[in-house]
Motif scaffolding. Structure first.
Motif, mmCIF file in Angstrom:
data_model
loop_
_atom_site.group_PDB
_atom_site.id
_atom_site.type_symbol
_atom_site.label_atom_id
_atom_site.label_comp_id
_atom_site.label_asym_id
_atom_site.label_seq_id
_atom_site.Cartn_x
_atom_site.Cartn_y
_atom_site.Cartn_z
ATOM 1 N N GLU A 90 0.809 -1.205 0.000
ATOM 2 C CA GLU A 90 0.000 0.000 0.000
ATOM 3 C C GLU A 90 0.850 1.266 0.000
ATOM 4 O O GLU A 90 0.414 2.302 -0.480
ATOM 5 C CB GLU A 90 -0.916 0.013 1.240
ATOM 6 N N THR A 106 -10.810 10.631 -0.092
ATOM 7 C CA THR A 106 -11.005 9.682 -1.185
ATOM 8 C C THR A 106 -11.969 10.228 -2.231
ATOM 9 O O THR A 106 -11.728 10.123 -3.436
ATOM 10 C CB THR A 106 -11.549 8.342 -0.628
ATOM 11 N N ASN A 137 -4.353 8.441 2.614
ATOM 12 C CA ASN A 137 -3.621 7.216 2.942
ATOM 13 C C ASN A 137 -3.360 7.073 4.438
ATOM 14 O O ASN A 137 -2.704 6.125 4.876
ATOM 15 C CB ASN A 137 -2.281 7.183 2.191
ATOM 16 N N GLU A 185 -13.129 1.742 -1.630
ATOM 17 C CA GLU A 185 -12.240 1.813 -0.470
ATOM 18 C C GLU A 185 -12.911 1.239 0.775
ATOM 19 O O GLU A 185 -12.271 0.543 1.573
ATOM 20 C CB GLU A 185 -11.811 3.271 -0.224
ATOM 21 N N LYS A 229 -5.088 11.936 -3.407
ATOM 22 C CA LYS A 229 -5.399 11.190 -2.185
ATOM 23 C C LYS A 229 -4.264 11.327 -1.170
ATOM 24 O O LYS A 229 -4.499 11.503 0.022
ATOM 25 C CB LYS A 229 -5.645 9.711 -2.503
ATOM 26 N N GLU A 230 -3.016 11.275 -1.661
ATOM 27 C CA GLU A 230 -1.858 11.431 -0.772
ATOM 28 C C GLU A 230 -1.814 12.845 -0.195
ATOM 29 O O GLU A 230 -1.620 13.026 1.014
ATOM 30 C CB GLU A 230 -0.576 11.129 -1.559
ATOM 31 N N GLU A 250 -4.182 9.024 -7.103
ATOM 32 C CA GLU A 250 -3.208 8.692 -6.058
ATOM 33 C C GLU A 250 -2.507 9.944 -5.529
ATOM 34 O O GLU A 250 -2.245 10.061 -4.331
ATOM 35 C CB GLU A 250 -2.177 7.694 -6.597
#
Length: 296
Positions: A8, A115, A106, A189, A100-101, A97
């Protein structure tokens, strides 16, 4: 447990390229496999004037199209999807990604807001790239389409209708895709964490979570998809009112006036049938390619 952490955790110096390439490969796989069902969905959503282009269901459409036009007709336009899906999905997953980071998605716990924001941002970016390819795809999918080549279709549509033809449906696409993607990623998710708390690589989990997420999102957004199809295929219609449709509200009015509330559910069954396995395959492919690429 260490394998789950490694799987992950996507380091900032490698994750963007990995996710973009994984997304591109997943997108091409997803769209190509489910394309015949998508063709049936498009035909069921179009307000056809010919009785030969009116279908009562998925089975009826499949039988009639394959027997009268041949199986190849169900694949017409797939080249447009392949050309567009790779770059669009690369942008989609790469943006997802990255956002989201940045938004803290995360981190431990239920980060549904981050998300959803990441999913919506990914869609805005990827749809801007994919919309022209989607227009050409649907122009090639309709009954008695004049087009057999993507590049011929691009030239003819641009010459006759201008650049606007490729983006007249973009606002509707965003109105549909942003909630679709937000619902899809959020459900995915949630399901993934519910079925696989350790966050280890689990193909079965990715398939189930992806399939459920795709089906829910597809059903919720079908009314907007019907409007989008009407806008994207307006140039193929012989109906003056449809040819003049100028946007989402115009499309809604036409659908309501001609078919009532049931008109907004046109093509829902093939849409859900397309998105459940295709999303399951997409997420399975994406997670697999993400692991495979990082292990190289």
């Amino acid at each position: 447990m260490a394998e789950g952490v490694d799987y992950e955790a996507l380091p900032s110096d490698a994750s963007l390229g990995v996710n973009m390439l994984a997304g591109a490969l997943a997108g091409i796989t997803e769209h190509a496999v489910m394309f015949p069902i998508d063709s049936i969905k498009t035909r069921m959503q179009v307000f056809a004037t010919s009785p030969a282009a009116v279908y009562t269901g998925i089975g009826n459409a499949f039988t009639r199209i394959s027997s009268t036009e041949g199986m190849r007709a169900l694949w017409r336009g797939v080249s447009s999807v392949i050309l567009g899906a790779g770059p669009a999905h690369a942008v989609h997953f790469g943006t997802y990604e990255a956002i989201k980071e940045l938004a803290g998605g995360n981190a431990a716990g239920n980060q549904w807001l981050a998300t959803s924001l990441a999913g919506a941002s990914a869609t805005i970016a990827s749809d801007a790239l994919m919309n022209p390819f989607d227009v050409i795809k649907q122009r090639m999918q309709v009954h008695q389409s004049e087009f057999r080549s993507v590049f011929t279709a691009l030239q003819v549509v641009y010459r006759k209708e201008g650049l606007a033809a490729f983006y007249v449906s973009y606002p509707t696409t965003l109105m549909m895709s942003v909630p679709f993607t937000a619902v899809q990623f959020t459900v995915y998710e949630h399901m993934k964490k519910l079925l696989n708390p350790s966050c280890s690589y689990s193909p079965v989990t990715h398939m189930i979570a992806g399939g459920v997420a795709g089906g829910v999102a597809a059903g919720v957004t079908t009314p907007l998809d019907v409007a989008k199809t009407l806008l994207q295929t307006r140039g193929t219609s012989h109906d003056p009112e449809i040819r003049r449709v100028g946007g989402m509200l115009d499309a809604f009015r036409i659908i309501w006036r001609r078919d009532g509330i049931k008109g907004f559910g046109r093509g829902m069954s093939p849409r859900i049938l397309t998105h459940m396995p295709s999303n399951a395959l997409c997420w399975l492919s994406y997670e697999f390619f993400k692991v495979a690429i990082r292990e190289q």
